[in-house]
Design a protein around this motif. Structure first.
Motif, PDB file in Angstrom:
ATOM      1  N   ARG A  36      24.955  48.938  61.124  1.00 11.70           N
ATOM      2  CA  ARG A  36      25.401  47.684  61.753  1.00 11.70           C
ATOM      3  C   ARG A  36      26.827  47.815  62.304  1.00 11.70           C
ATOM      4  O   ARG A  36      27.129  47.390  63.415  1.00 11.70           O
ATOM      5  CB  ARG A  36      25.432  46.556  60.713  1.00 11.70           C
ATOM      6  CG  ARG A  36      24.120  46.042  60.263  1.00 11.70           C
ATOM      7  CD  ARG A  36      24.343  45.139  59.061  1.00 11.70           C
ATOM      8  NE  ARG A  36      23.197  44.288  58.800  1.00 11.70           N
ATOM      9  CZ  ARG A  36      23.075  43.538  57.715  1.00 11.70           C
ATOM     10  NH1 ARG A  36      24.025  43.543  56.793  1.00 11.70           N
ATOM     11  NH2 ARG A  36      22.008  42.766  57.551  1.00 11.70           N
ATOM     12  N   THR A  40      28.358  48.037  66.191  1.00 14.29           N
ATOM     13  CA  THR A  40      29.396  47.103  66.651  1.00 14.29           C
ATOM     14  C   THR A  40      30.557  47.871  67.274  1.00 14.29           C
ATOM     15  O   THR A  40      31.046  47.522  68.358  1.00 14.29           O
ATOM     16  CB  THR A  40      29.881  46.235  65.473  1.00 14.29           C
ATOM     17  OG1 THR A  40      28.752  45.591  64.880  1.00 14.29           O
ATOM     18  CG2 THR A  40      30.875  45.184  65.929  1.00 14.29           C
ATOM     19  N   ARG A  41      31.010  48.919  66.588  1.00 15.16           N
ATOM     20  CA  ARG A  41      32.085  49.774  67.118  1.00 15.16           C
ATOM     21  C   ARG A  41      31.726  50.304  68.501  1.00 15.16           C
ATOM     22  O   ARG A  41      32.518  50.280  69.439  1.00 15.16           O
ATOM     23  CB  ARG A  41      32.317  50.922  66.138  1.00 15.16           C
ATOM     24  CG  ARG A  41      33.081  52.120  66.703  1.00 15.16           C
ATOM     25  CD  ARG A  41      32.672  53.329  65.882  1.00 15.16           C
ATOM     26  NE  ARG A  41      33.373  54.558  66.214  1.00 15.16           N
ATOM     27  CZ  ARG A  41      32.801  55.597  66.804  1.00 15.16           C
ATOM     28  NH1 ARG A  41      31.535  55.524  67.216  1.00 15.16           N
ATOM     29  NH2 ARG A  41      33.471  56.702  67.015  1.00 15.16           N
ATOM     30  N   CYS A  43      29.447  49.089  70.648  1.00 10.03           N
ATOM     31  CA  CYS A  43      29.317  47.994  71.631  1.00 10.03           C
ATOM     32  C   CYS A  43      30.678  47.531  72.137  1.00 10.03           C
ATOM     33  O   CYS A  43      30.801  47.088  73.278  1.00 10.03           O
ATOM     34  CB  CYS A  43      28.592  46.806  71.014  1.00 10.03           C
ATOM     35  SG  CYS A  43      26.832  47.063  70.801  1.00 10.03           S
ATOM     36  N   LYS A  44      31.691  47.619  71.289  1.00  8.06           N
ATOM     37  CA  LYS A  44      33.042  47.207  71.683  1.00  8.06           C
ATOM     38  C   LYS A  44      33.760  48.315  72.460  1.00  8.06           C
ATOM     39  O   LYS A  44      34.881  48.113  72.925  1.00  8.06           O
ATOM     40  CB  LYS A  44      33.869  46.852  70.438  1.00  8.06           C
ATOM     41  CG  LYS A  44      33.310  45.738  69.586  1.00  8.06           C
ATOM     42  CD  LYS A  44      33.545  44.353  70.133  1.00  8.06           C
ATOM     43  CE  LYS A  44      34.945  43.854  69.908  1.00  8.06           C
ATOM     44  NZ  LYS A  44      35.095  42.442  70.370  1.00  8.06           N
ATOM     45  N   ILE A  91      31.335  43.594  60.625  1.00 19.13           N
ATOM     46  CA  ILE A  91      30.981  43.443  62.043  1.00 19.13           C
ATOM     47  C   ILE A  91      31.748  42.255  62.645  1.00 19.13           C
ATOM     48  O   ILE A  91      32.211  42.318  63.789  1.00 19.13           O
ATOM     49  CB  ILE A  91      29.446  43.341  62.298  1.00 19.13           C
ATOM     50  CG1 ILE A  91      28.806  42.117  61.656  1.00 19.13           C
ATOM     51  CG2 ILE A  91      28.747  44.614  61.846  1.00 19.13           C
ATOM     52  CD1 ILE A  91      27.316  41.934  61.988  1.00 19.13           C
ATOM     53  N   LYS A  92      31.946  41.195  61.846  1.00 14.83           N
ATOM     54  CA  LYS A  92      32.720  40.045  62.326  1.00 14.83           C
ATOM     55  C   LYS A  92      34.197  40.428  62.477  1.00 14.83           C
ATOM     56  O   LYS A  92      34.862  40.018  63.437  1.00 14.83           O
ATOM     57  CB  LYS A  92      32.568  38.865  61.354  1.00 14.83           C
ATOM     58  CG  LYS A  92      31.154  38.288  61.297  1.00 14.83           C
ATOM     59  CD  LYS A  92      31.047  37.233  60.202  1.00 14.83           C
ATOM     60  CE  LYS A  92      29.622  36.749  60.024  1.00 14.83           C
ATOM     61  NZ  LYS A  92      29.464  35.806  58.906  1.00 14.83           N
ATOM     62  N   ASP A  95      34.690  42.589  65.548  1.00 12.69           N
ATOM     63  CA  ASP A  95      34.542  41.786  66.766  1.00 12.69           C
ATOM     64  C   ASP A  95      35.790  40.956  67.040  1.00 12.69           C
ATOM     65  O   ASP A  95      36.215  40.814  68.186  1.00 12.69           O
ATOM     66  CB  ASP A  95      33.307  40.883  66.659  1.00 12.69           C
ATOM     67  CG  ASP A  95      32.983  40.198  67.987  1.00 12.69           C
ATOM     68  OD1 ASP A  95      33.111  40.859  69.041  1.00 12.69           O
ATOM     69  OD2 ASP A  95      32.609  39.026  67.975  1.00 12.69           O
ATOM     70  N   LEU A 103      31.222  39.662  70.882  1.00 11.65           N
ATOM     71  CA  LEU A 103      29.823  39.751  70.464  1.00 11.65           C
ATOM     72  C   LEU A 103      29.354  38.480  69.759  1.00 11.65           C
ATOM     73  O   LEU A 103      28.325  38.475  69.101  1.00 11.65           O
ATOM     74  CB  LEU A 103      29.634  40.984  69.563  1.00 11.65           C
ATOM     75  CG  LEU A 103      29.890  42.325  70.276  1.00 11.65           C
ATOM     76  CD1 LEU A 103      29.950  43.461  69.280  1.00 11.65           C
ATOM     77  CD2 LEU A 103      28.827  42.589  71.330  1.00 11.65           C
ATOM     78  N   SER A 164      24.191  39.742  70.648  1.00 10.42           N
ATOM     79  CA  SER A 164      25.285  39.316  69.758  1.00 10.42           C
ATOM     80  C   SER A 164      25.241  40.089  68.440  1.00 10.42           C
ATOM     81  O   SER A 164      24.367  40.932  68.209  1.00 10.42           O
ATOM     82  CB  SER A 164      25.157  37.817  69.462  1.00 10.42           C
ATOM     83  OG  SER A 164      24.077  37.597  68.557  1.00 10.42           O
ATOM     84  N   LEU A 165      26.176  39.727  67.559  1.00  8.63           N
ATOM     85  CA  LEU A 165      26.216  40.321  66.218  1.00  8.63           C
ATOM     86  C   LEU A 165      24.939  40.060  65.430  1.00  8.63           C
ATOM     87  O   LEU A 165      24.600  40.827  64.526  1.00  8.63           O
ATOM     88  CB  LEU A 165      27.408  39.764  65.426  1.00  8.63           C
ATOM     89  CG  LEU A 165      28.819  40.136  65.906  1.00  8.63           C
ATOM     90  CD1 LEU A 165      29.864  39.489  65.008  1.00  8.63           C
ATOM     91  CD2 LEU A 165      29.018  41.659  65.943  1.00  8.63           C
ATOM     92  N   ILE A 168      22.625  42.817  66.104  1.00  8.51           N
ATOM     93  CA  ILE A 168      23.156  44.012  65.431  1.00  8.51           C
ATOM     94  C   ILE A 168      22.852  43.956  63.934  1.00  8.51           C
ATOM     95  O   ILE A 168      22.541  44.973  63.311  1.00  8.51           O
ATOM     96  CB  ILE A 168      24.679  44.127  65.685  1.00  8.51           C
ATOM     97  CG1 ILE A 168      24.935  44.477  67.158  1.00  8.51           C
ATOM     98  CG2 ILE A 168      25.319  45.145  64.754  1.00  8.51           C
ATOM     99  CD1 ILE A 168      26.401  44.409  67.582  1.00  8.51           C
TER     100      ILE A 168
END
Length: 231
Positions: A36, A40-41, A43-44, A91-92, A95, A103, A164-165, A168
């Motif tokens: 997860r 996230t890493r 996607c950013k 993940i939050k 973001d 996200l 979005s998260l 993910i």
């Protein structure tokens, strides 16, 4: 461009220079919770800002528990001379604390629904994995809930309409459940669930996610070892 992934560190490996100002994400390539945060890493677009440090969970280095993360689990994020854990928190955190595309939506209704879906994940996981003891069809109610959730917003194929998260958070588990139930129980989670079928197709187009995926055959074998032994 596909990232060159470093080899996993084991009990014979030296530790990285911890707390030297580098931001590090400690993961295992096989752990869905770590996946997860890895997604996230990616996607950013933070591949250069957050260094991956894979850990061999079957032969963990002693320094990981002693010097990095006393809980001795992955994922963990080393940032600003602190180490944080828990995948949904991370993940939050990534973001909101790092650059790159947001996200999470601004829309309050979508934010509220996101929190409902984050809260449902544990129940979703338990319902599906307990169905492995039967023919897998008991998982149907859980996947029906996913289909309903994917039907709530019409402005895109993802849980909140746009990616979005939440997507993910669920993807690593659905990535494992889908081939396992198909292979072992002959149960197709997409049958009669067109939104879920579309979601899977759309997820597999996302490069940041694709780079974290394992071979479905490997996932099935690892789930067989883990769950079939208990049956």
């Amino acid at each position: 461009m596909k990232e060159d992934l470093p080899p996993a560190l084991d009990s014979t490996s030296d530790p990285p220079p911890i707390f030297d100002g580098t931001t590090r994400l400690y993961i295992s390539y096989t752990c869905p919770y770590a996946q997860r945060v890895w997604i996230t890493r990616n996607c950013k677009g933070l591949q250069d800002k957050i260094k991956l440090v894979p850990i061999d969970l079957k032969n963990r280095p002693a320094w990981y528990k002693e010097k990095v993360y006393p809980a001795n689990k992955v994922p963990a994020l080393e940032h600003n001379n602190e180490v944080k854990g828990e995948s949904l928190d991370l993940i939050k955190y990534i973001d909101s604390h790092f650059e790159g595309p947001s996200l999470m939506p601004e829309d309050p209704a979508k934010k509220e629904f996101a929190e409902e879906l984050f809260s449902y994940i544990d129940s979703f996981y338990k319902t599906v994995t307990s169905s492995f003891k039967g023919d897998g069809s008991e998982a149907g109610v859980a996947f029906d809930n996913i289909e309903t959730a994917l039907s709530k917003f019409e402005d895109g194929p993802f849980f909140l309409g746009h990616f979005s998260l939440v997507d993910i958070a669920y993807a690593p588990f659905i990535e494992r459940f889908h081939p396992f139930l198909s292979d072992v129980k002959n149960y197709d989670i997409t049958l009669g669930r067109p939104k879920l079928a579309t979601w899977l197709q759309e997820m597999n187009k996302i490069e940041a996610y694709k780079q974290t995926r394992l071979d479905p055959k490997e996932l099935v074998e690892s789930y067989k070892k883990r769950f079939m032994a208990q049956l």
